[in-house]
Every structure is written in structure tokens, then in C-alpha cells.
Scaffold this active site. Structure first.
Site, short mmCIF file in Angstrom:
data_model
loop_
_atom_site.label_atom_id
_atom_site.label_comp_id
_atom_site.label_asym_id
_atom_site.label_seq_id
_atom_site.Cartn_x
_atom_site.Cartn_y
_atom_site.Cartn_z
N LYS A 83 1.29 -1.20 -0.07
CA LYS A 83 -0.15 0.55 0.08
C LYS A 83 1.03 1.76 0.21
CE LYS A 83 -4.57 1.18 2.52
NZ LYS A 83 -4.25 0.57 3.92
C1 E4P Z 1 -8.01 1.29 4.49
O1 E4P Z 1 -6.97 0.59 3.87
C2 E4P Z 1 -8.23 2.61 5.29
O2 E4P Z 1 -6.49 2.32 5.81
C3 E4P Z 1 -9.00 2.65 6.33
O3 E4P Z 1 -10.11 2.08 5.58
C4 E4P Z 1 -9.54 4.08 6.94
O4 E4P Z 1 -10.70 4.08 7.88
P1 E4P Z 1 -10.42 5.63 8.71
O5 E4P Z 1 -11.56 7.20 8.07
O6 E4P Z 1 -11.66 4.92 9.25
O7 E4P Z 1 -9.08 5.25 10.08
#
Ligand code: E4P
Length: 217
Positions: A83
Site C-alpha cells: 500500500k
Molecule cells: C483502509 O485501507 C483504510 O486505511 C481505512 O479504511 C481508513 O479508515 P478510517 O478513515 O476509518 O481510518
């Protein structure tokens, strides 16, 4: 729509995976920090449980360093997805890592233009953050719709991985629009089973059966 679970909580992943509810896992630096565990160790454990893609995020901000971290993460298992953040350096890292055959999830996407760039850089997944847009009084679901239209217009194969999901409505709205994947915390996935009329109906059935004294086993 594929379900990814947005957590590093191994027990929660196992429970949902046993039910066939887990097509993949996403983590981010905040999720890993919350787990209190070593990123390489916990990610390896998750990869051993889940067959689908497991996203592990780089923490460097410069392309060469991101690529080095991405290569190290990719060694953990075949189902690792590296990522990277949606910055210019992140796009450079995406291009290199994806050309090496590594799955790449480009994260922190907040606009259709960013999603277009990620697709052109060869991203396997683009992660538009719905909840964080809703938090600033924009409509995160509009972004999912716009990216779906653009990707379909040109046949991009990058999968839309709807992220920052906070509610069960987000899940059904993503499915209606045609997001390829939605990643959600375990509690949101479990809450999808709830309906007030299901609970009410079951209570009535149980009350009636108790009165009739019927047993099955
Ligand atoms: C997923 O890949 C993201 O990192 C995650 O959904 C972020 O979610 P949040 O905005 O609730 O922290």
C-alpha cells in the site's frame, strides 16, 4: 462485491474468515500501531490465515525508500499487496512495484483525478476514503460513483476498493454503485446481519414455540 476486513485483529479476521466473509485484509500504519505488534510478524500471521490480498502500507515518503520497503513487505507472502499513499512519489513507487509483479494498493485517494493517475500507474487497487470525505461534509459515495464511471469509460482494470467505511449503509451503497471491493471494520461487517424486524420476528417465534412446548432435538 468482495469484502476486505480493515483490521490487524487476528481473532476477528479468523472469525470472519471461517464464515467465508473475508476476501482480503487491509491495514494501515494506525491499525498496525493499534495492534501493538511488529508489522512484519502480524502481517505474516494474517497472510497465513487469509488466501486473498493482504495490504501492508509503506511508511517512507520518498519513492526509492517506498520501493525498498515495498520489496521487503512483498517478501512476507505471495498475497501481500503493498500500500502506497497517493502522492507523486507514491505513484512512482506504484509503477515500479506493479511492473515487478507486486500487487499495489494506492491509498488516501480523495478525488477522481487521483484515481485516474493511480490507474495509469498500474495500481491493482485504488482506495477512495468515503468516511473521511463525509467527515468534512462532502459525499464520499459521489467519489465512488465518479471513479466507477471513469474506470468503466476507459476499461481500466484497477479495482475500486472503497475504504474508510463507517456504516452498513456505506456497504450497501458501494454494492449498488459497483465498487469492486469494500474494506470495513469487523463490527460493520457483523452489523450487516442486523435488522430490527429480524429481532422482533425471532422474539415472537420463540415466545410462540415456548408456549406450544415444541422441541426439535
Ligand atoms: C483502509 O485501507 C483504510 O486505511 C481505512 O479504511 C481508513 O479508515 P478510517 O478513515 O476509518 O481510518
Amino acid at each position: 462485491m468482495k469484502f476486505f476486513v480493515d483490521t490487524a485483529d487476528v481473532d476477528a479476521i479468523k472469525e470472519l474468515n471461517d464464515l467465508g466473509m473475508v476476501d482480503g485484509v487491509t491495514t494501515n500504519p494506525s491499525i498496525i500501531a493499534k495492534s501493538g505488534r511488529n508489522i512484519l510478524e502480524v502481517t505474516k500471521e494474517i497472510c497465513d490465515i487469509v488466501d486473498g490480498p493482504v495490504s501492508a502500507e509503506v511508511v517512507a515518503t520518498e519513492a526509492d525508500a517506498m520501493i525498498a520497503e515495498g520489496r521487503k513487505l512483498a517478501e512476507i507472502a505471495d498475497n501481500i499487496t503493498v500500500k502506497v499513499p497517493l502522492t507523486w512519489d507514491g505513484l512512482k513507487a506504484c509503477k515500479v512495484l506493479s511492473s515487478e509483479g507486486t500487487m499495489v494498493n494506492v491509498t488516501l485517494c480523495f478525488s477522481a483525478n487521483q484515481a485516474l493517475l493511480a490507474a495509469k500507474a498500474g495500481a491493482t487497487f485504488i482506495s477512495p476514503f468515503i468516511g473521511r470525505l463525509d467527515d468534512i461534509n462532502l459525499d464520499g459515495m459521489d467519489l465512488i460513483e465518479d471513479i466507477r464511471t471513469i474506470y468503466d469509460n476507459y476499461g481500466f482494470e484497477t479495482q475500486i476498493l472503497a475504504a474508510s467505511i463507517r456504516s452498513t449503509n456505506h456497504m450497501s451503497d458501494c454494492a449498488k454503485i459497483g465498487a469492486d471491493v469494500a474494506t470495513a471494520p469487523p463490527a460493520v461487517i457483523k452489523a450487516m446481519a442486523n435488522h430490527v424486524l429480524t429481532s422482533k420476528g425471532l422474539d415472537a417465534f420463540l415466545a410462540d414455540i415456548k408456549k406450544a412446548d415444541i422441541k426439535i432435538v
